[in-house]
Design a protein around this motif. Sequence first.
Motif, PDB file in Angstrom:
ATOM      1  N   ALA A  30       0.832  -1.211   0.000  1.00 31.70           N
ATOM      2  CA  ALA A  30       0.000   0.000   0.000  1.00 31.70           C
ATOM      3  C   ALA A  30       0.867   1.262   0.000  1.00 31.70           C
ATOM      4  O   ALA A  30       0.596   2.207  -0.748  1.00 31.70           O
ATOM      5  CB  ALA A  30      -0.940  -0.002   1.201  1.00 31.70           C
ATOM      6  N   GLU A  31       1.918   1.272   0.810  1.00 34.59           N
ATOM      7  CA  GLU A  31       2.809   2.431   0.869  1.00 34.59           C
ATOM      8  C   GLU A  31       3.557   2.625  -0.452  1.00 34.59           C
ATOM      9  O   GLU A  31       3.688   3.756  -0.940  1.00 34.59           O
ATOM     10  CB  GLU A  31       3.815   2.266   2.009  1.00 34.59           C
ATOM     11  N   LEU A  32       4.055   1.537  -1.024  1.00 42.35           N
ATOM     12  CA  LEU A  32       4.787   1.623  -2.292  1.00 42.35           C
ATOM     13  C   LEU A  32       3.896   2.155  -3.407  1.00 42.35           C
ATOM     14  O   LEU A  32       4.314   3.018  -4.184  1.00 42.35           O
ATOM     15  CB  LEU A  32       5.345   0.250  -2.688  1.00 42.35           C
ATOM     16  N   VAL A  33       2.683   1.642  -3.490  1.00 36.49           N
ATOM     17  CA  VAL A  33       1.750   2.086  -4.527  1.00 36.49           C
ATOM     18  C   VAL A  33       1.466   3.577  -4.378  1.00 36.49           C
ATOM     19  O   VAL A  33       1.487   4.326  -5.363  1.00 36.49           O
ATOM     20  CB  VAL A  33       0.439   1.263  -4.494  1.00 36.49           C
ATOM     21  N   GLU A  34       1.238   4.028  -3.158  1.00 42.37           N
ATOM     22  CA  GLU A  34       0.959   5.442  -2.928  1.00 42.37           C
ATOM     23  C   GLU A  34       2.147   6.318  -3.346  1.00 42.37           C
ATOM     24  O   GLU A  34       1.975   7.321  -4.044  1.00 42.37           O
ATOM     25  CB  GLU A  34       0.628   5.679  -1.453  1.00 42.37           C
ATOM     26  N   ILE A  35       3.343   5.943  -2.949  1.00 44.21           N
ATOM     27  CA  ILE A  35       4.538   6.733  -3.273  1.00 44.21           C
ATOM     28  C   ILE A  35       4.797   6.743  -4.778  1.00 44.21           C
ATOM     29  O   ILE A  35       5.065   7.795  -5.368  1.00 44.21           O
ATOM     30  CB  ILE A  35       5.766   6.192  -2.518  1.00 44.21           C
ATOM     31  N   ILE A  36       4.690   5.591  -5.413  1.00 46.61           N
ATOM     32  CA  ILE A  36       4.943   5.501  -6.861  1.00 46.61           C
ATOM     33  C   ILE A  36       3.907   6.302  -7.640  1.00 46.61           C
ATOM     34  O   ILE A  36       4.247   7.018  -8.585  1.00 46.61           O
ATOM     35  CB  ILE A  36       4.989   4.030  -7.307  1.00 46.61           C
ATOM     36  N   CYS A  37       2.650   6.205  -7.248  1.00 44.41           N
ATOM     37  CA  CYS A  37       1.600   6.954  -7.944  1.00 44.41           C
ATOM     38  C   CYS A  37       1.799   8.460  -7.797  1.00 44.41           C
ATOM     39  O   CYS A  37       1.577   9.208  -8.753  1.00 44.41           O
ATOM     40  CB  CYS A  37       0.220   6.545  -7.442  1.00 44.41           C
ATOM     41  N   LYS A  45      -2.870   0.102 -12.435  1.00 42.96           N
ATOM     42  CA  LYS A  45      -4.067  -0.666 -12.758  1.00 42.96           C
ATOM     43  C   LYS A  45      -4.196  -1.859 -11.825  1.00 42.96           C
ATOM     44  O   LYS A  45      -3.221  -2.426 -11.388  1.00 42.96           O
ATOM     45  CB  LYS A  45      -3.985  -1.156 -14.207  1.00 42.96           C
ATOM     46  N   GLY A  46      -5.439  -2.218 -11.553  1.00 43.38           N
ATOM     47  CA  GLY A  46      -5.708  -3.385 -10.735  1.00 43.38           C
ATOM     48  C   GLY A  46      -6.108  -3.019  -9.317  1.00 43.38           C
ATOM     49  O   GLY A  46      -5.913  -1.901  -8.854  1.00 43.38           O
ATOM     50  N   ASP A  47      -6.667  -3.985  -8.653  1.00 39.20           N
ATOM     51  CA  ASP A  47      -7.119  -3.849  -7.274  1.00 39.20           C
ATOM     52  C   ASP A  47      -5.921  -4.005  -6.340  1.00 39.20           C
ATOM     53  O   ASP A  47      -5.132  -4.949  -6.485  1.00 39.20           O
ATOM     54  CB  ASP A  47      -8.165  -4.928  -7.000  1.00 39.20           C
ATOM     55  N   LEU A  48      -5.781  -3.108  -5.395  1.00 39.41           N
ATOM     56  CA  LEU A  48      -4.662  -3.141  -4.460  1.00 39.41           C
ATOM     57  C   LEU A  48      -4.577  -4.487  -3.737  1.00 39.41           C
ATOM     58  O   LEU A  48      -3.490  -5.008  -3.510  1.00 39.41           O
ATOM     59  CB  LEU A  48      -4.784  -1.994  -3.454  1.00 39.41           C
ATOM     60  N   SER A  49      -5.715  -5.067  -3.413  1.00 43.23           N
ATOM     61  CA  SER A  49      -5.725  -6.349  -2.688  1.00 43.23           C
ATOM     62  C   SER A  49      -5.243  -7.509  -3.555  1.00 43.23           C
ATOM     63  O   SER A  49      -4.895  -8.569  -3.040  1.00 43.23           O
ATOM     64  CB  SER A  49      -7.114  -6.649  -2.141  1.00 43.23           C
ATOM     65  N   GLU A  50      -5.222  -7.316  -4.858  1.00 43.17           N
ATOM     66  CA  GLU A  50      -4.750  -8.366  -5.763  1.00 43.17           C
ATOM     67  C   GLU A  50      -3.285  -8.194  -6.158  1.00 43.17           C
ATOM     68  O   GLU A  50      -2.727  -9.051  -6.830  1.00 43.17           O
ATOM     69  CB  GLU A  50      -5.624  -8.407  -7.019  1.00 43.17           C
ATOM     70  N   MET A  51      -2.670  -7.096  -5.732  1.00 44.87           N
ATOM     71  CA  MET A  51      -1.263  -6.870  -6.051  1.00 44.87           C
ATOM     72  C   MET A  51      -0.402  -7.749  -5.153  1.00 44.87           C
ATOM     73  O   MET A  51      -0.797  -8.119  -4.045  1.00 44.87           O
ATOM     74  CB  MET A  51      -0.884  -5.410  -5.864  1.00 44.87           C
ATOM     75  N   CYS A  52       0.766  -8.082  -5.659  1.00 46.29           N
ATOM     76  CA  CYS A  52       1.675  -8.876  -4.844  1.00 46.29           C
ATOM     77  C   CYS A  52       3.105  -8.381  -5.009  1.00 46.29           C
ATOM     78  O   CYS A  52       3.438  -7.713  -5.987  1.00 46.29           O
ATOM     79  CB  CYS A  52       1.557 -10.358  -5.161  1.00 46.29           C
ATOM     80  N   ARG A  60       9.787 -16.180  -5.847  1.00 47.24           N
ATOM     81  CA  ARG A  60       8.558 -16.548  -5.140  1.00 47.24           C
ATOM     82  C   ARG A  60       7.766 -15.316  -4.734  1.00 47.24           C
ATOM     83  O   ARG A  60       8.307 -14.222  -4.608  1.00 47.24           O
ATOM     84  CB  ARG A  60       8.859 -17.401  -3.916  1.00 47.24           C
ATOM     85  N   ILE A  61       6.464 -15.519  -4.533  1.00 39.32           N
ATOM     86  CA  ILE A  61       5.566 -14.460  -4.078  1.00 39.32           C
ATOM     87  C   ILE A  61       5.676 -14.373  -2.557  1.00 39.32           C
ATOM     88  O   ILE A  61       5.604 -15.396  -1.869  1.00 39.32           O
ATOM     89  CB  ILE A  61       4.120 -14.752  -4.501  1.00 39.32           C
ATOM     90  N   ALA A  76      19.682  -4.811  -0.366  1.00 38.98           N
ATOM     91  CA  ALA A  76      20.075  -4.899  -1.780  1.00 38.98           C
ATOM     92  C   ALA A  76      19.318  -5.975  -2.573  1.00 38.98           C
ATOM     93  O   ALA A  76      19.686  -6.272  -3.696  1.00 38.98           O
ATOM     94  CB  ALA A  76      21.585  -5.101  -1.915  1.00 38.98           C
ATOM     95  N   ASP A  77      18.263  -6.552  -2.003  1.00 40.57           N
ATOM     96  CA  ASP A  77      17.463  -7.535  -2.747  1.00 40.57           C
ATOM     97  C   ASP A  77      16.621  -6.827  -3.813  1.00 40.57           C
ATOM     98  O   ASP A  77      16.353  -5.627  -3.728  1.00 40.57           O
ATOM     99  CB  ASP A  77      16.540  -8.328  -1.813  1.00 40.57           C
ATOM    100  N   TRP A  78      16.189  -7.614  -4.790  1.00 42.22           N
ATOM    101  CA  TRP A  78      15.392  -7.126  -5.909  1.00 42.22           C
ATOM    102  C   TRP A  78      13.980  -7.704  -5.769  1.00 42.22           C
ATOM    103  O   TRP A  78      13.815  -8.917  -5.617  1.00 42.22           O
ATOM    104  CB  TRP A  78      16.047  -7.572  -7.218  1.00 42.22           C
ATOM    105  N   LEU A  79      12.977  -6.802  -5.761  1.00 41.47           N
ATOM    106  CA  LEU A  79      11.579  -7.213  -5.615  1.00 41.47           C
ATOM    107  C   LEU A  79      10.772  -6.727  -6.803  1.00 41.47           C
ATOM    108  O   LEU A  79      11.083  -5.706  -7.414  1.00 41.47           O
ATOM    109  CB  LEU A  79      10.994  -6.632  -4.324  1.00 41.47           C
ATOM    110  N   LEU A  80       9.709  -7.444  -7.115  1.00 38.02           N
ATOM    111  CA  LEU A  80       8.776  -7.073  -8.177  1.00 38.02           C
ATOM    112  C   LEU A  80       7.429  -6.744  -7.566  1.00 38.02           C
ATOM    113  O   LEU A  80       6.912  -7.517  -6.752  1.00 38.02           O
ATOM    114  CB  LEU A  80       8.573  -8.223  -9.168  1.00 38.02           C
ATOM    115  N   LEU A  81       6.854  -5.625  -7.960  1.00 40.94           N
ATOM    116  CA  LEU A  81       5.504  -5.249  -7.529  1.00 40.94           C
ATOM    117  C   LEU A  81       4.587  -5.459  -8.716  1.00 40.94           C
ATOM    118  O   LEU A  81       4.670  -4.759  -9.718  1.00 40.94           O
ATOM    119  CB  LEU A  81       5.476  -3.786  -7.072  1.00 40.94           C
ATOM    120  N   VAL A  82       3.734  -6.468  -8.614  1.00 41.31           N
ATOM    121  CA  VAL A  82       2.821  -6.811  -9.723  1.00 41.31           C
ATOM    122  C   VAL A  82       1.392  -6.924  -9.234  1.00 41.31           C
ATOM    123  O   VAL A  82       1.137  -7.142  -8.083  1.00 41.31           O
ATOM    124  CB  VAL A  82       3.226  -8.127 -10.431  1.00 41.31           C
TER     125      VAL A  82
END
Length: 82
Positions: A30-37, A45-52, A60-61, A76-82
């Motif tokens: 939720a925090e990442l989405v707010e900052i990025i937006c 796009k998409g429902d926040l509850s369906e993001m991972c 892995r998720i 220093a890890d790499w994460l994906l927000l999808v």
Amino acid sequence: MIIVDIEVPSIERKYQFSVEEQVSVDNLIAELVEIICQKEQCTLKGDLSEMCLCAGEQGRILNRGDSLARQGVANADWLLLV
């Protein structure tokens, strides 16, 4: 605090964030989405509850109810927000 690279494929962007590793993944998303937006002046796009959040190097998720630290995410890890 740890520093992680966050990739957001839906907008073809990569970011570096300093995040609290004890916060739940659900709250972090939720925090990442707010900052990025705000930064990109767009809506993801998409429902926040369906993001991972995915651990890119571990392939892995991440569990939304657990913290990054409990799931072995480190500096220093790499994460994906999808």
